[in-house]
Motif scaffolding. Structure first.
Motif, short mmCIF file in Angstrom:
data_model
loop_
_atom_site.label_atom_id
_atom_site.label_comp_id
_atom_site.label_asym_id
_atom_site.label_seq_id
_atom_site.Cartn_x
_atom_site.Cartn_y
_atom_site.Cartn_z
N GLU A 43 1.34 12.49 -1.05
CA GLU A 43 1.60 10.91 -0.95
C GLU A 43 2.07 11.37 0.80
N ASN A 44 2.55 12.10 0.96
CA ASN A 44 3.52 12.25 2.05
C ASN A 44 2.51 12.79 3.29
N GLY A 45 1.66 14.11 2.35
CA GLY A 45 0.53 14.56 3.58
C GLY A 45 -0.08 13.54 3.89
N THR A 46 -0.73 12.45 3.10
CA THR A 46 -1.47 11.69 3.34
C THR A 46 -1.20 10.51 3.97
N LEU A 47 0.19 9.94 4.49
CA LEU A 47 0.90 9.74 5.21
C LEU A 47 0.58 9.76 6.33
N ILE A 48 0.98 10.66 7.02
CA ILE A 48 1.06 11.56 8.74
C ILE A 48 -0.69 11.66 8.41
N PHE A 317 -11.63 -3.08 6.15
CA PHE A 317 -11.46 -3.21 4.31
C PHE A 317 -12.37 -2.23 4.35
N PHE A 318 -13.26 -1.58 4.94
CA PHE A 318 -14.32 -0.59 5.05
C PHE A 318 -13.34 0.67 5.08
N TRP A 319 -13.35 0.34 6.13
CA TRP A 319 -12.63 1.20 6.68
C TRP A 319 -11.45 2.37 5.81
N PHE A 320 -10.38 1.28 5.18
CA PHE A 320 -10.06 1.86 4.61
C PHE A 320 -10.08 2.64 2.45
N SER A 321 -11.30 1.97 2.57
CA SER A 321 -12.46 2.45 1.04
C SER A 321 -13.39 4.04 2.26
N GLY A 469 -8.86 -0.20 16.87
CA GLY A 469 -7.85 -1.28 16.40
C GLY A 469 -8.04 -1.28 15.12
N ALA A 470 -8.91 -2.04 14.49
CA ALA A 470 -9.33 -2.63 13.16
C ALA A 470 -9.17 -1.78 12.06
N THR A 471 -10.52 -0.39 13.11
CA THR A 471 -10.87 0.53 11.92
C THR A 471 -9.20 1.42 11.72
N ALA A 472 -8.24 1.44 12.72
CA ALA A 472 -6.92 2.12 12.65
C ALA A 472 -6.42 1.53 11.04
N VAL A 473 -6.07 -0.14 11.52
CA VAL A 473 -5.50 -0.75 10.56
C VAL A 473 -6.38 -0.36 8.90
N GLY A 474 -7.24 -0.12 8.60
CA GLY A 474 -7.49 0.42 7.69
C GLY A 474 -7.21 1.85 7.00
N ASN A 475 -6.79 2.66 8.65
CA ASN A 475 -6.84 3.60 8.12
C ASN A 475 -5.09 3.87 7.82
N MET A 477 -3.67 1.49 5.57
CA MET A 477 -3.85 1.67 4.68
C MET A 477 -4.55 3.04 3.78
N LEU A 478 -4.48 3.88 4.12
CA LEU A 478 -5.01 5.18 3.35
C LEU A 478 -4.38 5.74 2.37
N TRP A 479 -3.17 5.98 2.56
CA TRP A 479 -2.33 6.28 1.17
C TRP A 479 -1.66 6.15 0.47
N VAL A 480 -2.40 4.75 0.08
CA VAL A 480 -2.35 3.97 -1.23
C VAL A 480 -3.98 4.36 -1.91
N GLY A 481 -4.43 5.17 -1.37
CA GLY A 481 -5.46 6.32 -2.19
C GLY A 481 -4.93 7.41 -2.98
N PRO A 482 -4.39 8.53 -2.49
CA PRO A 482 -3.29 9.34 -3.03
C PRO A 482 -2.67 8.68 -3.92
N LEU A 483 -1.64 7.75 -3.47
CA LEU A 483 -0.73 6.85 -4.76
C LEU A 483 -1.39 6.76 -5.83
N MET A 484 -1.98 6.00 -6.09
CA MET A 484 -3.39 5.18 -7.15
C MET A 484 -3.81 7.25 -7.89
N TYR A 485 -4.15 7.48 -7.20
CA TYR A 485 -5.22 8.69 -7.75
C TYR A 485 -4.01 9.50 -8.45
N ASN A 486 -2.79 9.79 -7.82
CA ASN A 486 -1.74 10.52 -9.09
C ASN A 486 -1.13 10.35 -9.96
N LYS A 487 -1.03 8.22 -9.80
CA LYS A 487 -0.18 7.64 -10.97
C LYS A 487 -1.02 7.16 -12.07
N ILE A 488 -2.15 6.91 -12.00
CA ILE A 488 -2.92 6.35 -12.81
C ILE A 488 -4.65 6.83 -13.04
#
Length: 520
Positions: A43-48, A317-321, A469-475, A477-488
């Motif tokens: 989670e922290n690695g992906t946050l950076i 939301f495309f770049w977030f995914s 910049g829109a790509t940046a906003v999606g990026n 939120m990338l940390w959300v993926g590993p958070l879910m990946y490790n919890k559920i």
């Protein structure tokens, strides 16, 4: 392939290819490298990683503003390449992370990433703006020859950006192999072998946080990677040495990134006379506008900017995914896919490989439809792309559900032999990246083309920066993926991304007719 396109397109594409090659060497390993070097949680690695990836695109706004303000696009691009090379040079210095130096070594690494992101901001959007101006000039010349010539010139813009995008991905195909190759070579030179799970276990052992189950896993893997095939007598010394050798090999790969930046710089400097300067001509023309023309132009600009921001809201939301390929999908390749033969970083080469192979196919399909009078508008292509991205996550969610995979945390706590027996085959990643790549080809290069169509000529750099910049906003939120990946259970994680893609597609379809009218 380049027939009928501006003569500067090939030179710009080659310059961008060199820069992207250097960037993707680092990007292929970054999230995994931060965890293996500093012992950070995923989670922290992906946050950076998220902040770095977002910074690249946010700072493109700054780079676009600098170039628009100074009208020195070429100088800004050159400064960006030099800045990036400096950041990669800092990353290339191998220093073992310890409890005594992590307080300054981790901030230094983050600063180097900021330098790279800032240099990328100076480079990326402004080169895209120059390519857009090439097609503005091509269309202006074609307009003098009649409506048919103008129509043909406008049709070349989408294909031109697709060609430009292919060259980006040529560098992307080769780059992911560099770091794993150097890392494996350096490990072998020290009588060790590669294992994706060992760095995390070594950090847990050295920190004193390792569980009994993971201690057994560490002992088993340590015997597997040691040339002697025996359990190391001093596990503390073994863990420190393995981490040092493992990460030093990755540091060496950043030297290749420095070389790639310099090659890109040489190409750009040698060919810069072929490039136009966005905004310069429109600034001269603006002086001759009447008050009525200025008011009409202002209204048109507002409509164009509204359309631009509407599309930007969708692509977030495309770049977030999609950019989970460097986050949760990289961890999935490491944890749930058999990597005994192919390291997890190399799987990121599948995406650019498919870009190169599939781009001519998709261009042919679009061209055949256009020849029959069935032209698909750029906004409609973006909506289709969101649907295809949803199909990628639908496939992965169904596969993970059928396999009965738990959360990644629960999976990694199982005995090594049980994990290996439950791992997926490589074909899963091939299918996944096939769908994601097709979606990308419907969105990313055509999105760049859309921006170049609607952007006012004296705001080309800034508007390309807004896209990034829109790509940046999606990026961000990338940390959300590993958070879910490790919890559920991971099928639920992929279902969230599926839902995001489907909702974005529906919203885009509701706006298609308005967007088509604005871009006529």
């Amino acid at each position: 392939m380049f027939k009928g396109h501006p003569k500067g397109l090939l030179a710009a594409a080659l310059s961008n290819m060199g820069e992207r090659f250097g960037y993707y060497i680092m990007n292929a390993v970054l999230a995994l490298f931060l965890c293996s070097k500093f012992g950070l949680s995923e989670e922290n690695g992906t946050l950076i990683y998220s902040f770095f990836y977002a910074g690249i695109y946010v700072l493109s706004l700054v780079g676009g503003w600098i170039a628009d303000k100074s009208q020195n696009y070429k100088g800004t691009i050159i400064a960006g390449l030099v800045t990036m090379a400096s950041g990669y040079a800092v990353l290339s210095v191998p220093v073992l992370s310890t409890a005594g130096n992590i307080g300054w070594l981790l901030p230094l690494t983050c600063f180097a990433l900021f330098v790279i992101a800032f240099g990328n901001g100076l480079f990326k959007g402004n080169l895209q703006a120059i390519v857009g101006q090439m097609y503005d000039n091509l269309e202006a010349e074609a307009a003098k020859q009649g409506e048919q010539a103008l129509k043909e010139a406008k049709d070349r813009r989408d294909s031109g950006f697709q060609i430009f995008y292919v060259f980006i991905n040529i560098g992307g195909v080769l780059a992911p192999f560099i770091a794993p190759m150097l890392r494996s070579w350096w490990l072998k030179a020290h009588a060790l072998a590669y294992n994706a799970q060992l760095p995390a276990l070594c950090h847990e052992y050295l920190d004193g946080t390792i569980s009994a189950d993971n201690t057994a896993n560490l002992n088993q893997l340590a015997m597997q990677v040691s040339e002697s095939g025996l359990l190391p007598e001093n596990m503390t010394a073994f863990c420190g040495e393995y981490l040092n050798v493992f990460n030093t090999g990755i540091h060496f790969s950043f030297i290749a990134s420095v070389a790639a930046m310099l090659i890109s710089l040489i190409i750009f400097i040698c060919t810069r006379k072929n490039y136009p300067t966005p905004g310069k001509k429109s600034a001269t023309a603006a002086a001759n506008y009447s008050p009525e023309e200025r008011r009409a132009a202002a209204t048109e600009i507002k409509q164009r900017m509204y359309a631009l921001f509407a599309v930007l809201g969708i692509v977030i939301f495309f770049w977030f995914s999609f950019h989970q390929n460097g986050a949760s999908l990289s961890f999935f390749a490491r944890d749930f896919v058999n990597s005994s033969v192919i390291p997890p970083e190399i799987w990121q080469a599948i995406n650019p490989f498919f870009v190169i192979v599939l781009t001519p196919v998709i261009m042919y399909i679009f061209g055949a439809l256009a020849a029959r009078g069935k032209v698909i508008s750029t906004p409609r292509k973006i909506a289709i792309g969101m649907a295809i991205a949803g199909m990628a996550y639908l496939f992965l969610a169904c596969f993970s559900l059928l396999q009965g995979y738990p959360s990644a945390t629960a999976f990694k706590s199982l005995p090594v032999t049980e994990q290996e027996a439950w791992m997926a085959g490589p074909w899963v990643l091939i299918v996944l990246y096939f769908f994601l790549t097709v979606a990308e080809l419907f969105i990313s290069p055509l999105g760049l083309s859309f921006v170049s169509k609607v952007a006012p000529r004296n705001m080309q750099g800034l508007c390309q920066g807004l896209w990034l910049g829109a790509t940046a906003v999606g990026n961000l939120m990338l940390w959300v993926g590993p958070l879910m990946y490790n919890k559920i259970p991971i099928w639920q994680c992929w279902t969230v991304f599926l839902s995001v893609c489907v909702i974005s597609m529906l919203v885009m379809l509701l706006m298609v007719k308005w967007l088509e009218k604005v871009t006529e």
